[in-house]
Design a protein around this motif. Structure first.
Motif, short mmCIF file in Angstrom:
data_model
loop_
_atom_site.label_atom_id
_atom_site.label_comp_id
_atom_site.label_asym_id
_atom_site.label_seq_id
_atom_site.Cartn_x
_atom_site.Cartn_y
_atom_site.Cartn_z
N TYR A 158 5.19 -8.74 -7.18
CA TYR A 158 4.74 -7.68 -6.30
C TYR A 158 4.30 -6.45 -7.10
CZ TYR A 158 4.55 -4.74 -2.14
OH TYR A 158 4.13 -3.90 -1.13
N LYS A 161 0.90 -7.06 -8.37
CA LYS A 161 -0.09 -6.94 -7.30
C LYS A 161 -0.39 -5.48 -6.98
CE LYS A 161 0.33 -11.40 -5.01
NZ LYS A 161 0.42 -12.12 -3.72
N LEU A 162 0.63 -4.63 -7.03
CA LEU A 162 0.40 -3.21 -6.83
C LEU A 162 -0.45 -2.64 -7.96
CD1 LEU A 162 3.87 -1.87 -5.59
CD2 LEU A 162 1.83 -2.34 -4.24
N LYS A 165 -3.94 -3.59 -7.23
CA LYS A 165 -4.51 -2.77 -6.17
C LYS A 165 -4.91 -1.40 -6.71
CE LYS A 165 -3.45 -0.91 -1.57
NZ LYS A 165 -2.42 -0.80 -0.51
N THR A 166 -4.11 -0.84 -7.61
CA THR A 166 -4.44 0.45 -8.22
C THR A 166 -5.73 0.36 -9.01
OG1 THR A 166 -2.10 1.07 -8.35
CG2 THR A 166 -3.63 2.23 -9.80
N GLU A 168 -8.13 -1.81 -8.61
CA GLU A 168 -9.26 -2.03 -7.70
C GLU A 168 -9.67 -0.72 -7.02
OE1 GLU A 168 -7.77 -5.11 -5.20
OE2 GLU A 168 -8.56 -6.73 -6.47
N ASN A 169 -8.69 0.11 -6.64
CA ASN A 169 -9.03 1.41 -6.05
C ASN A 169 -9.75 2.30 -7.06
OD1 ASN A 169 -7.85 0.68 -3.63
ND2 ASN A 169 -5.87 1.61 -4.13
N GLU A 172 -13.24 0.99 -7.50
CA GLU A 172 -14.09 1.36 -6.37
C GLU A 172 -14.55 2.81 -6.48
OE1 GLU A 172 -13.89 1.51 -1.46
OE2 GLU A 172 -12.14 0.92 -2.66
N ARG A 209 -9.06 -5.41 -14.58
CA ARG A 209 -8.76 -6.10 -13.32
C ARG A 209 -8.61 -7.59 -13.54
NH1 ARG A 209 -13.20 -6.28 -8.62
NH2 ARG A 209 -14.20 -7.44 -10.33
N THR A 239 3.98 -5.77 2.82
CA THR A 239 3.79 -4.49 2.13
C THR A 239 5.09 -3.69 2.01
OG1 THR A 239 3.22 -3.46 4.26
CG2 THR A 239 1.41 -4.31 2.91
N ASN A 422 4.78 2.46 -9.62
CA ASN A 422 5.05 1.04 -9.36
C ASN A 422 6.10 0.49 -10.33
OD1 ASN A 422 3.13 1.11 -7.33
ND2 ASN A 422 1.48 0.36 -8.65
#
Length: 448
Positions: A158, A161-162, A165-166, A168-169, A172, A209, A239, A422
């Motif tokens: 987990y 995965k966090l 996500k960081t 990927e943000n 972006e 990533r 979540t 995290n």
């Protein structure tokens, strides 16, 4: 029509796959799955079942032992024995060789033996019951160890995965900045070096990533192995996995006497004490009852199925008591008793050392929980601050009040703050598992 059926089947298969892929695996679900499917849990359960067979094996020694024996002998040449006869009047002696026995002989007998007094057998019966209790406690310990492994592996996945996500943000956000600069560059309002720098930043984030994606896949595979799941299965996590709650146990004393590790060692001590008694019991005499009944036939022809062809049959039986009193065996029993006592003394040392290690782990888990909570609070504030700085820097950059370097640094600082948060959450969850373990409540992670 056939084509329509094929398309319908493919559509249904796709829907089933998507439904399966979206199924979430909570920590409780993962633990339950592991306890049912992991090899360690299965073998511990088999050990408990096998304990019943071991008890029956020991109990058999105290039950009557009945045996049937049958033999058939052929004597092609019967041995002759010398007999000397003396004439009472003349005093002359005559020696003759006479055959004793028959060409064919068959014996069939049933024998029974029953232990009346055998201290070793009686001690073994007590040990058998204790052995069953040991395997039951050992299964509990195996389950707890498996729960700990599953929880640590689950939280590790987990956390990765966090982290993904960081990234990927951040990717972006940086990509949007790159697109804006690219539009400005095409209109002659931005420098090429700024566009190149943002392209480099985007490429680096994509590489990071991919590395994290690979790490997540490896950790997911490790989690699947820990719980005994097929590698082809998909894993999705809720979540709320990293939610933190106040633990009153941090401020309460911990009693390790009820820990499964101590219970296993205590049961081992009982088994060693019984083993010593079993060795001491060899000083005691043994008494058993025996009985037998047999039927024997002999004659010049094959005795079985023969009818009045010189074959004679007769029966016999007997009962008795066998008493064995040990007197001297070269101090063998004394040596084994001393060895058994040393095994007990060594286990006592292990118990003391285990208690010390459990106390150390319990206190360390308390300290780690407290430190993790402070770190989490600090990192959350840092994330909020880094986010605010990023928003301000982004506005300033759009208005020409900040450089591209300032913007990229703010994005990296925000990503670092999120990763630090995290990591501190993972540290807290691992410490939480250790504290729950210290209180002997690991099975509370399984939510009914």
């Amino acid at each position: 029509m056939k084509t329509i059926r094929i398309l319908a089947s493919l559509l249904l298969g796709t829907m089933v796959f998507q439904s399966h892929a979206q199924q979430q695996l909570s920590l409780s679900d993962a633990i339950k799955f592991a306890l049912q499917n992991k090899a360690d849990a299965k073998k511990a359960g088999l050990d408990v079942a096998n304990a019943e067979s071991k008890i029956a094996e020991v109990r058999s020694s105290a039950l009557p032992q009945v045996n049937l024996t049958s033999s058939l002998n052929l004597n092609p040449k019967i041995q002759q024995n010398a007999i000397t006869m003396i004439d009472g009047k003349t005093g002359e002696s005559t020696t003759m060789f006479i055959e004793f026995g028959q060409k064919w002989q068959s014996t069939n007998a049933v024998s029974l033996t029953q232990q009346l007094f055998n201290q070793t057998v009686f001690t073994g019966l007590k040990a058998a019951k204790t052995t069953r209790e040991f395997y039951v406690i050992n299964k509990t310990l195996t389950d707890e160890q498996l729960i700990e492994k599953v929880a640590n592996s689950y939280y590790d996945v987990y956390q990765s995965k966090l982290q993904l996500k960081t990234i990927e943000n951040n990717l972006e956000s940086t990509t949007k900045t790159r697109d804006v600069i690219e539009g400005l560059f095409k209109n002659g309002l931005a420098k090429k070096i700024d566009l190149d720098r943002t392209n480099v930043a985007v490429t680096n984030l994509k590489a990071s990533r991919q590395q994290v994606i690979n790490a997540v896949e490896l950790k997911e595979n490790a989690l699947k192995f820990v719980i005994g799941m097929q590698m082809s299965e998909q894993i999705a996590m809720p979540t709320s996995t990293f939610e933190t709650v106040a633990l009153n146990a941090v401020y309460e004393p911990i009693d390790i006497t009820n820990r499964t590790e101590i219970q296993v060692l205590s049961k081992q001590n009982e088994l060693l004490e019984l083993n010593k008694k079993a060795e001491v019991s060899k000083y005691y005499p043994t008494l058993s009852f025996t009985a037998n009944y047999g039927y024997m036939g002999m004659g010049p022809v094959f005795p079985i199925f023969s009818k009045n062809e010189g074959v004679k049959w007769n029966s016999y039986n007997g009962v008795g008591l066998n008493l064995s009193i040990p007197i001297f065996n070269g101090f063998l029993t004394r040596s084994k008793v001393r060895q058994a006592q040393i095994d007990i003394d060594k286990l006592q040392v292990d118990i003391a050392d285990t208690k010390l290690a459990l106390n150390l782990a319990a206190e360390n888990s308390k300290v780690q929980i407290k430190n993790s909570l402070l770190t989490i609070e600090s990192n959350r504030k840092n994330v909020d601050l880094a986010k605010s700085v990023l928003e301000d820097t982004n506005n300033n950059y759009k208005n020409g009040l900040a450089t591209l370097t300032d913007l990229l640094d703010a994005e990296n600082a925000y990503a670092d703050a999120q990763n630090n948060l995290n990591t501190s959450l993972l540290d807290y969850k691992i410490a939480e598992v250790q504290l729950i373990k210290a209180n002997g409540n690991l099975k509370s992670l399984i939510k009914e």
